[in-house]
Scaffold this motif. Structure first.
Motif, PDB file in Angstrom:
ATOM      1  N   ALA A 109       0.827  -1.208   0.000  1.00 44.22           N
ATOM      2  CA  ALA A 109       0.000   0.000   0.000  1.00 44.22           C
ATOM      3  C   ALA A 109       0.864   1.261   0.000  1.00 44.22           C
ATOM      4  O   ALA A 109       1.853   1.339   0.718  1.00 44.22           O
ATOM      5  CB  ALA A 109      -0.924   0.006   1.213  1.00 44.22           C
ATOM      6  N   GLY A 113      -0.325   3.231   3.858  1.00 45.49           N
ATOM      7  CA  GLY A 113      -1.737   2.895   3.969  1.00 45.49           C
ATOM      8  C   GLY A 113      -2.632   4.060   4.338  1.00 45.49           C
ATOM      9  O   GLY A 113      -3.744   3.854   4.814  1.00 45.49           O
ATOM     10  N   PRO A 119      -7.438   4.111  -0.814  1.00 42.75           N
ATOM     11  CA  PRO A 119      -7.403   2.647  -0.701  1.00 42.75           C
ATOM     12  C   PRO A 119      -8.498   1.925  -1.484  1.00 42.75           C
ATOM     13  O   PRO A 119      -8.231   0.935  -2.151  1.00 42.75           O
ATOM     14  CB  PRO A 119      -7.562   2.393   0.803  1.00 42.75           C
ATOM     15  CG  PRO A 119      -7.241   3.669   1.462  1.00 42.75           C
ATOM     16  CD  PRO A 119      -7.465   4.768   0.490  1.00 42.75           C
ATOM     17  N   ALA A 123      -7.546  -0.393  -4.594  1.00 45.55           N
ATOM     18  CA  ALA A 123      -7.842  -1.824  -4.482  1.00 45.55           C
ATOM     19  C   ALA A 123      -8.712  -2.288  -5.646  1.00 45.55           C
ATOM     20  O   ALA A 123      -8.508  -3.371  -6.184  1.00 45.55           O
ATOM     21  CB  ALA A 123      -8.523  -2.125  -3.152  1.00 45.55           C
ATOM     22  N   VAL A 131      -2.680  -7.382   0.610  1.00 46.45           N
ATOM     23  CA  VAL A 131      -2.217  -6.008   0.756  1.00 46.45           C
ATOM     24  C   VAL A 131      -1.343  -5.945   1.997  1.00 46.45           C
ATOM     25  O   VAL A 131      -1.759  -6.377   3.076  1.00 46.45           O
ATOM     26  CB  VAL A 131      -3.390  -5.009   0.904  1.00 46.45           C
ATOM     27  CG1 VAL A 131      -2.868  -3.599   1.167  1.00 46.45           C
ATOM     28  CG2 VAL A 131      -4.280  -5.033  -0.329  1.00 46.45           C
ATOM     29  N   SER A 144      -8.612   2.621   6.304  1.00 48.08           N
ATOM     30  CA  SER A 144      -7.862   2.090   5.160  1.00 48.08           C
ATOM     31  C   SER A 144      -7.852   0.565   5.188  1.00 48.08           C
ATOM     32  O   SER A 144      -8.045  -0.082   4.151  1.00 48.08           O
ATOM     33  CB  SER A 144      -6.424   2.616   5.164  1.00 48.08           C
ATOM     34  OG  SER A 144      -6.403   3.990   4.908  1.00 48.08           O
ATOM     35  N   TYR A 148      -9.403  -1.716   2.108  1.00 47.39           N
ATOM     36  CA  TYR A 148      -8.646  -2.749   1.388  1.00 47.39           C
ATOM     37  C   TYR A 148      -9.303  -4.118   1.579  1.00 47.39           C
ATOM     38  O   TYR A 148      -9.443  -4.884   0.633  1.00 47.39           O
ATOM     39  CB  TYR A 148      -7.190  -2.786   1.837  1.00 47.39           C
ATOM     40  CG  TYR A 148      -6.329  -1.711   1.220  1.00 47.39           C
ATOM     41  CD1 TYR A 148      -6.169  -1.621  -0.156  1.00 47.39           C
ATOM     42  CD2 TYR A 148      -5.662  -0.780   2.008  1.00 47.39           C
ATOM     43  CE1 TYR A 148      -5.382  -0.641  -0.735  1.00 47.39           C
ATOM     44  CE2 TYR A 148      -4.862   0.211   1.444  1.00 47.39           C
ATOM     45  CZ  TYR A 148      -4.733   0.272   0.071  1.00 47.39           C
ATOM     46  OH  TYR A 148      -3.952   1.247  -0.499  1.00 47.39           O
ATOM     47  N   SER A 151     -12.330  -5.155  -0.523  1.00 49.27           N
ATOM     48  CA  SER A 151     -12.088  -5.573  -1.909  1.00 49.27           C
ATOM     49  C   SER A 151     -11.886  -7.083  -2.009  1.00 49.27           C
ATOM     50  O   SER A 151     -11.732  -7.612  -3.103  1.00 49.27           O
ATOM     51  CB  SER A 151     -10.854  -4.859  -2.467  1.00 49.27           C
ATOM     52  OG  SER A 151      -9.664  -5.404  -1.914  1.00 49.27           O
ATOM     53  N   VAL A 155      -5.431  -8.410   4.344  1.00 46.06           N
ATOM     54  CA  VAL A 155      -4.694  -7.194   4.669  1.00 46.06           C
ATOM     55  C   VAL A 155      -3.808  -7.472   5.880  1.00 46.06           C
ATOM     56  O   VAL A 155      -4.276  -7.986   6.902  1.00 46.06           O
ATOM     57  CB  VAL A 155      -5.650  -6.021   4.974  1.00 46.06           C
ATOM     58  CG1 VAL A 155      -4.863  -4.760   5.280  1.00 46.06           C
ATOM     59  CG2 VAL A 155      -6.598  -5.787   3.801  1.00 46.06           C
TER      60      VAL A 155
END
Length: 189
Positions: A109, A113, A119, A123, A131, A144, A148, A151, A155
């Motif tokens: 990221a 981030g 984000p 994404a 991520v 954030s 992410y 999506s 993360v």
């Protein structure tokens, strides 16, 4: 501790009138390590099945400052792709997002981030499976992380997990984390 074949920077970095940049140049010259520039469109190939493509910054820069002119690399290896975005933000990030949609397995990221690095939009554009956010505990931005994760990506943030390791290749994408002497088991995604 490491053998360094060359150091790559953006042309804009070399234009800075900075004691830190001059110190870097001096150390590299003393160690006889070449200093080279990368711009969007440059491709470096290290092995037949691996390539490093520079997606930014353009040769003329973005006009948005250091972070906006961060080098962005797409690393392809064994049918997998990682996207390394540095501190990218502002006009540099906007330029990247205007490119053809680029799917990736791993996205590091941009700008630790931060919410200002779009984000959710990034994404959607990159469609990462994993991520990684490099940040401290105090700079961890829950919104954030949520964007992410929404999506569909896994993360991982260094502010929560410590160091994060990723291995990718024809066999898939594996990741792990460790803090201190505790190594979390490698997982596959």
């Amino acid at each position: 501790r490491f053998s360094i074949g060359a150091v790559y920077v953006s042309p804009q970095m070399l234009e800075q009138d900075s004691a830190a940049v001059e110190a870097l140049k001096a150390v590299l010259a003393e160690q006889k390590i070449p200093l080279r520039t990368l711009i969007a469109g440059d491709v470096l190939q290290s092995q037949p099945n691996c390539a490093l493509a520079c997606l930014g910054p353009p040769a003329s820069g973005t006009g948005g400052g250091d972070n906006s002119d961060s080098i962005v690399l797409a690393i392809s290896c064994g049918g997998r792709r990682a996207l390394l975005t540095g501190d990218l933000e502002g006009p540099g990030l906007e330029q990247l997002l205007r490119n053809v949609r680029l799917g990736c397995d791993l996205l590091v990221a941009p700008h630790h981030g931060s919410a200002g690095s779009f984000p959710e939009v990034l994404a959607s554009w990159a469609q990462p499976r994993l991520v990684v956010i490099s940040c401290s505990e105090r700079r961890l931005e829950p919104e954030s992380l949520r964007q992410y994760a929404s999506s569909g990506a896994k993360v991982m943030a260094t502010g929560e997990l410590g160091a994060i390791g990723v291995r990718m290749g024809a066999g898939g994408l594996e990741y792990s984390s460790w803090r201190g002497s505790h190594l979390k088991q490698w997982e596959r995604r």
